[in-house]
Scaffold this motif. Structure first.
Motif, PDB file in Angstrom:
ATOM      1  N   LEU A  27      11.422  -0.422   7.158  1.00 36.10           N
ATOM      2  CA  LEU A  27      11.025  -1.749   7.648  1.00 36.10           C
ATOM      3  C   LEU A  27      11.392  -2.870   6.692  1.00 36.10           C
ATOM      4  O   LEU A  27      11.238  -4.042   7.033  1.00 36.10           O
TER       5      LEU A  27
ATOM      6  N   HIS B  45      -2.420   3.486  -0.728  1.00 34.80           N
ATOM      7  CA  HIS B  45      -3.039   3.753   0.578  1.00 34.80           C
ATOM      8  C   HIS B  45      -4.214   4.714   0.443  1.00 34.80           C
ATOM      9  O   HIS B  45      -4.880   4.994   1.432  1.00 34.80           O
TER      10      HIS B  45
ATOM     11  N   SER C  77       2.581  -1.622  -7.479  1.00 26.59           N
ATOM     12  CA  SER C  77       2.536  -2.539  -6.348  1.00 26.59           C
ATOM     13  C   SER C  77       2.506  -3.982  -6.828  1.00 26.59           C
ATOM     14  O   SER C  77       3.048  -4.879  -6.181  1.00 26.59           O
TER      15      SER C  77
ATOM     16  N   SER D 291      10.189  -8.638  -4.675  1.00 26.02           N
ATOM     17  CA  SER D 291      10.028  -8.987  -3.261  1.00 26.02           C
ATOM     18  C   SER D 291      10.163 -10.491  -3.072  1.00 26.02           C
ATOM     19  O   SER D 291      10.878 -10.963  -2.181  1.00 26.02           O
TER      20      SER D 291
ATOM     21  N   TYR E  67       8.148 -12.595   5.207  1.00 25.43           N
ATOM     22  CA  TYR E  67       8.392 -11.508   4.261  1.00 25.43           C
ATOM     23  C   TYR E  67       7.689 -11.809   2.940  1.00 25.43           C
ATOM     24  O   TYR E  67       7.003 -10.957   2.371  1.00 25.43           O
TER      25      TYR E  67
ATOM     26  N   THR F 272       3.858 -11.489   3.452  1.00 23.56           N
ATOM     27  CA  THR F 272       3.381 -10.111   3.605  1.00 23.56           C
ATOM     28  C   THR F 272       3.432  -9.366   2.286  1.00 23.56           C
ATOM     29  O   THR F 272       2.516  -8.601   1.971  1.00 23.56           O
TER      30      THR F 272
ATOM     31  N   LEU G  32      -3.598  -6.565  -1.647  1.00 27.43           N
ATOM     32  CA  LEU G  32      -4.403  -5.493  -1.059  1.00 27.43           C
ATOM     33  C   LEU G  32      -4.341  -4.218  -1.890  1.00 27.43           C
ATOM     34  O   LEU G  32      -5.204  -3.356  -1.784  1.00 27.43           O
ATOM     35  N   ALA G  33      -3.293  -4.092  -2.706  1.00 28.86           N
ATOM     36  CA  ALA G  33      -3.148  -2.877  -3.500  1.00 28.86           C
ATOM     37  C   ALA G  33      -4.087  -2.870  -4.702  1.00 28.86           C
ATOM     38  O   ALA G  33      -4.263  -1.839  -5.341  1.00 28.86           O
TER      39      ALA G  33
ATOM     40  N   ASN H 258      -8.960  -3.682  -2.217  1.00 25.71           N
ATOM     41  CA  ASN H 258      -8.773  -2.635  -1.220  1.00 25.71           C
ATOM     42  C   ASN H 258     -10.104  -2.047  -0.776  1.00 25.71           C
ATOM     43  O   ASN H 258     -10.256  -1.618   0.372  1.00 25.71           O
TER      44      ASN H 258
ATOM     45  N   HIS I 240      -2.191  -7.383   8.077  1.00 22.64           N
ATOM     46  CA  HIS I 240      -1.109  -7.319   7.095  1.00 22.64           C
ATOM     47  C   HIS I 240       0.134  -6.663   7.698  1.00 22.64           C
ATOM     48  O   HIS I 240       1.245  -7.177   7.591  1.00 22.64           O
ATOM     49  N   VAL I 241      -0.081  -5.539   8.324  1.00 22.55           N
ATOM     50  CA  VAL I 241       1.050  -4.817   8.918  1.00 22.55           C
ATOM     51  C   VAL I 241       1.783  -5.716   9.907  1.00 22.55           C
ATOM     52  O   VAL I 241       3.014  -5.746   9.935  1.00 22.55           O
TER      53      VAL I 241
ATOM     54  N   ALA J  65       5.359  -6.752  10.441  1.00 29.14           N
ATOM     55  CA  ALA J  65       6.110  -6.199  11.567  1.00 29.14           C
ATOM     56  C   ALA J  65       6.557  -7.283  12.545  1.00 29.14           C
ATOM     57  O   ALA J  65       7.693  -7.273  13.008  1.00 29.14           O
TER      58      ALA J  65
ATOM     59  N   TRP K 296       8.071 -10.573   9.970  1.00 27.64           N
ATOM     60  CA  TRP K 296       9.280 -10.276   9.225  1.00 27.64           C
ATOM     61  C   TRP K 296      10.265  -9.460  10.064  1.00 27.64           C
ATOM     62  O   TRP K 296      11.320  -9.947  10.463  1.00 27.64           O
TER      63      TRP K 296
HETATM   64  C1  HEM Z   1       5.172  -5.789  -1.648  1.00 32.07           C
HETATM   65  C2  HEM Z   1       5.268  -5.180  -0.531  1.00 32.07           C
HETATM   66  C3  HEM Z   1       4.082  -4.528   0.158  1.00 32.07           C
HETATM   67  C4  HEM Z   1       2.957  -3.953  -0.395  1.00 32.07           C
HETATM   68  C5  HEM Z   1       2.626  -3.823  -1.867  1.00 32.07           C
HETATM   69  C6  HEM Z   1       2.163  -3.480   0.685  1.00 32.07           C
HETATM   70  C7  HEM Z   1       0.916  -2.899   0.537  1.00 32.07           C
HETATM   71  C8  HEM Z   1       0.133  -2.408   1.559  1.00 32.07           C
HETATM   72  C9  HEM Z   1      -1.250  -2.013   1.453  1.00 32.07           C
HETATM   73  C10 HEM Z   1      -2.096  -2.088   0.193  1.00 32.07           C
HETATM   74  C11 HEM Z   1      -1.652  -1.566   2.670  1.00 32.07           C
HETATM   75  C12 HEM Z   1      -3.057  -1.152   3.055  1.00 32.07           C
HETATM   76  C13 HEM Z   1      -3.315   0.278   2.886  1.00 32.07           C
HETATM   77  C14 HEM Z   1      -4.668   0.612   3.470  1.00 32.07           C
HETATM   78  O1  HEM Z   1      -5.687   0.074   2.981  1.00 32.07           O
HETATM   79  O2  HEM Z   1      -4.704   1.401   4.411  1.00 32.07           O
HETATM   80  C15 HEM Z   1      -0.510  -1.639   3.541  1.00 32.07           C
HETATM   81  C16 HEM Z   1      -0.491  -1.219   4.848  1.00 32.07           C
HETATM   82  C17 HEM Z   1       0.612  -1.283   5.647  1.00 32.07           C
HETATM   83  N1  HEM Z   1       1.705  -2.100   5.409  1.00 32.07           N
HETATM   84 FE1  HEM Z   1       2.201  -2.994   3.665  1.00 32.07          FE
HETATM   85  N2  HEM Z   1       2.779  -3.729   1.850  1.00 32.07           N
HETATM   86  C18 HEM Z   1       3.959  -4.369   1.590  1.00 32.07           C
HETATM   87  C19 HEM Z   1       4.867  -4.821   2.530  1.00 32.07           C
HETATM   88  C20 HEM Z   1       4.844  -4.469   3.872  1.00 32.07           C
HETATM   89  C21 HEM Z   1       5.819  -4.894   4.860  1.00 32.07           C
HETATM   90  C22 HEM Z   1       6.973  -5.840   4.590  1.00 32.07           C
HETATM   91  C23 HEM Z   1       5.486  -4.261   6.029  1.00 32.07           C
HETATM   92  C24 HEM Z   1       6.145  -4.290   7.397  1.00 32.07           C
HETATM   93  C25 HEM Z   1       7.385  -4.553   7.597  1.00 32.07           C
HETATM   94  C26 HEM Z   1       4.309  -3.466   5.761  1.00 32.07           C
HETATM   95  C27 HEM Z   1       3.719  -2.624   6.683  1.00 32.07           C
HETATM   96  C28 HEM Z   1       2.579  -1.896   6.456  1.00 32.07           C
HETATM   97  C29 HEM Z   1       2.074  -0.872   7.365  1.00 32.07           C
HETATM   98  C30 HEM Z   1       2.763  -0.328   8.610  1.00 32.07           C
HETATM   99  C31 HEM Z   1       0.784  -0.510   6.869  1.00 32.07           C
HETATM  100  C32 HEM Z   1      -0.243   0.326   7.615  1.00 32.07           C
HETATM  101  C33 HEM Z   1      -0.650   1.503   6.967  1.00 32.07           C
HETATM  102  C34 HEM Z   1      -1.820   2.100   7.692  1.00 32.07           C
HETATM  103  O3  HEM Z   1      -1.719   2.320   8.925  1.00 32.07           O
HETATM  104  O4  HEM Z   1      -2.855   2.328   7.068  1.00 32.07           O
HETATM  105  N3  HEM Z   1       3.932  -3.638   4.442  1.00 32.07           N
HETATM  106  N4  HEM Z   1       0.568  -2.176   2.835  1.00 32.07           N
END
Ligand code: HEM
Lengths: 551, 292
Positions: free
Chosen positions: A278, A322, A340, A347, A381, A384, A391-392, A397, A409-410, A414, A417
């Protein structure tokens, strides 16, 4: 399109399709008492339909060798249309699940229509169907242009594109039958995974072979990103899906990992799927179509390099964020969190590089919705990735995890971006590919832009609110030290936000439908055709592209 | 690296390469990027020193703060338990009447009870405890097994028709499906049951009613009692009040008598602590206004 294949390629296609149909037959027989059997029948029907397509023009005259002097764009064209098709399906499923969360009684009470099956159908249709097809289609387009080389053969690009879509169909059909290995974004079962592995390796080989034929001394940065996307996704996919099937006649398999190792493998996969599917792939898209459309040089070559390596290196470590506060040892969480945080810098460097590239073209951003799509994508972008790093952080978290904040956030990523950069790129590439002066309707592109932007904003704000409210309600205590709110009260509190989200999603879906209509009108000749389209037409100069015999 | 033209907008040189019309500028990486890289890496290093961070084969660097998430959560739980024990020990030690007489404890019962009820019971009994079709209204005071605190506490502990050794067992037979009564008898007895309620319409068919009363005495009274006021030892409901689990209209009663019912109330002995069940008992009593 089949007529453009050489006779040998047509024969090869039929043979491969027959082999596929046989494999389908084997599945149908071995798995007759299992969903595997239904999948077998789907594979047979899929290959049979394509055999007919090939046979219909099987005896067409051998195509002119002149075509080998040009780029090969047929697979890109089909990929773009498939991508829009999956976009509408996937987003409609998204609106459906959003509506189910707001009004649970809307269900039609059939097993296939239950939330648990519709949700992965939604995520796979948008990520793999829409995003994946757009990535494959644009990667073919970009790698040929930036290498000044035609694809090495005409068979393997089709094999990759069609094989990939077969995977998507099998995945989606499986969810409706309840087939899943319960790994998020890796739900399809072992046989679908094996098939995707074959397709993906073919994709990698195709990419490398094209690059090897390049007439440019240097490899353009967009290709690094596409290549990282292909390579890393292969690795992630293979490792995370290691499993032992119950038997060759059963869809069900058991993962090679268990317990916390399984969780860690899954989120190493999951987060890097976000990073390399992605993010990296779409950065590749951005690095080509944004400067092309803006007519501006990339702001900084060096910034591209350090952000590429920064992202590639840092993301690999981040998956454990996560799994904060779980059975995963804390030291792993520490590493996930700190990497992260550092990840934010490359980024933002990428996002900044994209936006600074627009310096000197801001008037175009104002007037041209296509470029505005890409600009907005770069902004989202940045937003996010900032949010992701935030969030990390473990204590953050502890509030956000398991809440809708993650979903917000997702979808900032999605929708804001991935989808915006894709739509922008598609609007740029469609007239180029089909030799049209412009899209059928610039006003519809404008409409799509505003629908998509407002849909995203409504969606994300609704989920921020709902997520933070949930998080706070779940951790509020009475004086006596007992929880103040029951879970069901937090559900009630979310209701208005769920309605808002369904509405925002609906706007976004409407935009995608308008976009599909616009694309179809453009390619079916409702837009003025041109011989040599403007600035981005391939270097027709015969010398530029070598005419090697096809596979 | 060869250097190309100068970009008129930014004044920067291009790198001299060109890919299908795309060029790149030679712009140096802005200082701020290095600055933030430095800051985030510095933060990470400090954090690694303080916290568990790097694996060392069989062990890992523990961090000089000696922080360990499992120890933290255990001590937090112990602390919370100690805080709560100020009142949990009193609730455990006192009898129902004494707790009901203590406004301070009852405040806690209401707060904690509402959340416990919402998380465990509301799915079936509704957030307000008013029930729904198939799930009894706990606010009506129309008890199946009795409204004494002990009776309710026992229902919570063992459940009704639940997979618990000592579960309360109750069953409304399926008189129609099992062929115990024929269609006409069912019609009559349903008419009779309908005539018992407080809002019963004046009986129009005395004869049918008499037949119904006879069927009732022969088949139903054993459980529901001669006067149809129910039997709290069998969990058989009072049929003369306005409170219905499965509905008091003709069609619902007919379907009850035809196909029977065996409602399932889970047992909570494994899921909830004795203190929690005591709180819930008091809370449920409060719902029906039987606090005093
Ligand atoms: C610096 C870049 C990024 C970091 C550090 C980051 C970090 C995170 C964190 C901490 C979570 C939450 C985890 C949780 O509590 O369950 C998460 C979830 C998610 N992020 Fe990101 N994210 C980034 C960029 C992106 C981008 C650009 C996208 C989409 C294009 C994305 C898509 C998602 C998805 C699909 C989940 C869902 C995971 C789940 O279902 O639990 N993230 N991300």
């Amino acid at each position: 399109m089949v007529a453009q294949l050489s006779k040998g390629e047509r024969q090869l296609s039929v043979i491969v399709l027959l082999a596929l149909a046989l494999a389908g037959l084997a599945m149908a027989v071995a798995g007759r008492a299992d969903p595997l059997g239904v999948h077998g029948i789907i594979v047979i029907l899929f290959s049979a339909a394509l055999i007919f397509v090939v046979l219909a023009q099987f005896n067409a005259p051998e195509p002119s060798p002149e075509r080998l002097k040009d780029y090969y764009d047929d697979p890109s064209k089909v990929g773009i249309v498939l991508s829009m098709f999956w976009a509408v399906i996937g987003m409609a499923l998204g609106v459906w699940v959003a509506a189910l969360l707001a009004w649970p009684d809307l269900t039609i009470d059939a097993a296939w229509a239950s939330f648990g099956r519709l949700r992965p159908a939604h995520t796979s249709a948008v990520i793999f169907g829409f995003g994946g097809n757009a990535l494959i289609a644009t990667s073919y387009h970009v790698m040929q242009r930036t290498s000044r080389a035609r694809l090495p053969g005409q068979f393997s690009p089709w094999f990759v594109l069609i094989g990939y879509n077969l995977f998507c169909v099998v995945a989606a059909a499986g969810y409706f039958m309840g087939v899943t290995q319960s790994k998020e974004y890796a739900e399809p079962e072992w046989y679908a995974d094996i098939w995707l592995t074959i397709v993906w390796i073919a994709y990698f080989v195709l990419y490398i072979r094209t690059l090897a034929r390049r007439k440019e001394p240097h490899i353009y940065v967009a290709n690094w990103y596409y290549l990282a996307f292909i390579l890393v996704v292969a690795m992630l996919h293979i490792v995370n899906n290691l499993a032992v099937p119950v038997s060759l006649g059963h869809a069900k398999s058991y993962s090679a990992f268990s317990g916390v190792q399984d969780a860690m493998t899954q989120w190493w996969y999951g987060h890097n799927a976000v990073a390399f599917f992605l993010t990296a792939g779409f950065l590749g898209m951005m690095y080509y179509y944004l400067p092309k459309r803006a007519g501006r040089p990339i702001f900084s070559y060096r910034l591209s390099i350090i952000s590429f390596w920064g992202i590639t290196f840092m993301y690999m470590w981040a998956g454990s964020h996560h799994l904060h506060y779980t059975a995963l040892p804390q030291w792993v969480q520490t590493l996930g969190m700190t990497f992260s945080l550092v990840l934010l810098v490359p980024s933002w460097a990428s996002a900044g590089n994209a936006l600074a590239t627009l310096n000197g073209a801001w008037h175009k951003v104002r007037d041209d919705a296509t470029l505005r799509f890409m600009m907005a994508a770069a902004v989202f972008y940045g937003l996010t990735t900032f949010e992701g790093s935030f969030l990390a952080i473990r204590p953050v978290n502890s509030l956000s995890h398991y809440t809708d904040w993650t979903i917000g956030h997702v979808h900032a990523g999605a929708l804001g971006w991935v989808a915006l950069i894709t739509f922008g790129s598609i609007y740029a590439v469609v007239p180029w590919l089909w030799r049209r002066q412009a899209m059928y309707s610039a006003r519809l592109v404008e409409w799509h832009f505003w629908l998509a932007l407002s849909g995203t904003v409504i969606y994300v704000f609704a989920m921020w609110n709902s997520g933070i409210i949930q998080g706070l309600m779940w951790r509020t205590y009475n004086e006596s030290g007992t929880l103040t709110y029951s879970f069901i009260e937090s559900m009630v509190a979310m209701h208005p936000y769920y309605i808002a989200r369904a509405f925002g999603g609906l706007l976004f879906l409407l935009g995608a439908i308008i976009g599909t209509y616009n694309v179809l009108m453009t390619i079916t000749g409702h837009s003025k055709a041109v011989e040599e389209v403007g600035e981005d037409m391939p270097h027709r100069a015969g010398a530029a592209i070598s005419a090697e015999p096809a596979e | 690296m060869d250097v190309g033209d100068r970009d008129p907008v930014t004044g920067q040189l291009t790198t001299g390469h060109e890919w299908n019309g795309i060029t790149e500028l030679y712009t140096p990486v802005p200082r701020i990027v290095f600055f933030f890289l430095f800051v985030t890496i510095l933060f990470s290093i400090v954090y690694w020193v303080l916290m568990p961070a790097w694996p060392l084969g069989w062990t890992y660097t523990k961090g000089i703060l000696g922080f360990d998430q499992k120890a933290v959560v255990q001590s937090q739980l112990a602390e919370a338990g100690a805080e709560q024990s100020a009142w949990t020990s009193r609730i455990d030690g006192m009898d129902y009447a004494a707790i009901q007489a203590d406004p301070e404890l009852m405040k806690i019962v209401h707060e904690a009870g509402a959340t416990l009820f919402g998380d465990n019971c509301a799915v079936c009994h509704g957030t307000g405890g008013t029930g729904g079709k198939g799930f009894p209204d706990l606010t009506a005071g129309a008890w199946l097994w009795g409204g004494e605190p002990e009776a309710i506490a026992e229902t919570l502990r063992v459940g009704i028709n639940a997979p618990h050794e000592e579960t309360r067992v109750s069953q409304m037979l399926s008189f129609g499906r099992d062929g115990i009564l024929v269609r006409d008898q069912i019609d009559d007895v349903v008419g009779y049951v309908q005539s018992l309620g407080p809002s019963a319409a004046a009986a129009h068919d005395e004869e049918a009613l008499a037949r119904g009363a006879e069927v009732f005495a022969g088949n139903c009274a054993a459980c529901h009692g001669e006067d149809a006021k129910g039997n709290r030892d069998l969990g058989a409901p009072n049929l003369t009040d306005a409170s219905w689990i499965y509905g008091g209209d003709r069609q619902s009663i007919t379907s009850t008598v035809y196909s029977g019912h065996q409602g399932l109330m889970p047992s909570w002995e494994q899921r909830l602590t004795p203190t929690q069940r005591k709180i819930l008992t008091l809370y449920v009593l409060g719902l029906s206004g039987e606090t005093q």
